[in-house]
Write an enzyme that holds these catalytic residues in place. Structure first.
Site: not given
Length: 157
Positions: A42-43, A50, A55, A107, A110, A131, A133, A140
């Site tokens: 998502p996103n 964004r 990012y 990735n 969330a 995985e 990121h 964070r």
């Protein structure tokens, strides 16, 4: 400390290069890669616009184009998919198993921190995966520091 995506962009590309060049690497098991599926959660469709302070400015299309070129140069069939919906991401994983995809780079965004269903799908599919990121999860918020995928992944970047 947060990592800038533009600084890590080469790391993301490097992981695909390593997978392509080291099909018998001890970290990934022994198999000959033919098909790699890249899943964006998502996103990630908003990469480049964004929260560019976290990012970076590289767009999802630019990332996918770079990965596709690298894969093509190594005679690997690469497919990139993005969704904002958890059930669609799970369907992509089920489909990957049915199509005998050799390796997944994911990735989950969330969903990394929230989705037991995504974890269960990866376990059921029994596909090797990494995985990924874009930012440093441990630099964070506390709730981003837990991954439901980390302990079943072949690696994390």
């Amino acid at each position: 400390m947060l990592y800038n995506f533009e600084l890590n962009f080469d790391n993301f590309v490097d992981i695909l290069r390593e997978i392509c060049e080291n099909s018998a690497n001890e970290n990934f098991g022994v198999w000959f890669l033919k098909q790699v599926l890249v899943l964006h959660g998502p996103n990630l469709n908003l990469l480049g616009i964004r929260e560019t302070n976290l990012y970076g400015t590289v767009t999802l299309d630019a990332l996918n184009d770079t990965l596709a070129t690298l894969a093509m140069n190594h005679h690997i069939k690469l497919e990139c998919r993005q969704t904002n919906a958890e059930h669609v991401l799970i369907d992509f994983i089920h489909d990957a198993k049915a199509r005998r995809i050799d390796f997944v780079i994911i990735n989950a965004a969330a969903f990394t921190h929230t989705s037991i269903a995504l974890r269960d799908a990866m376990l059921a599919a029994k596909l090797p995966f990494i995985e990924v990121h874009i930012s440093n999860l441990y630099g964070r918020e506390e709730y981003r520091r837990h991954s439901y995928l980390a302990d079943i992944a072949s690696g994390i970047i």
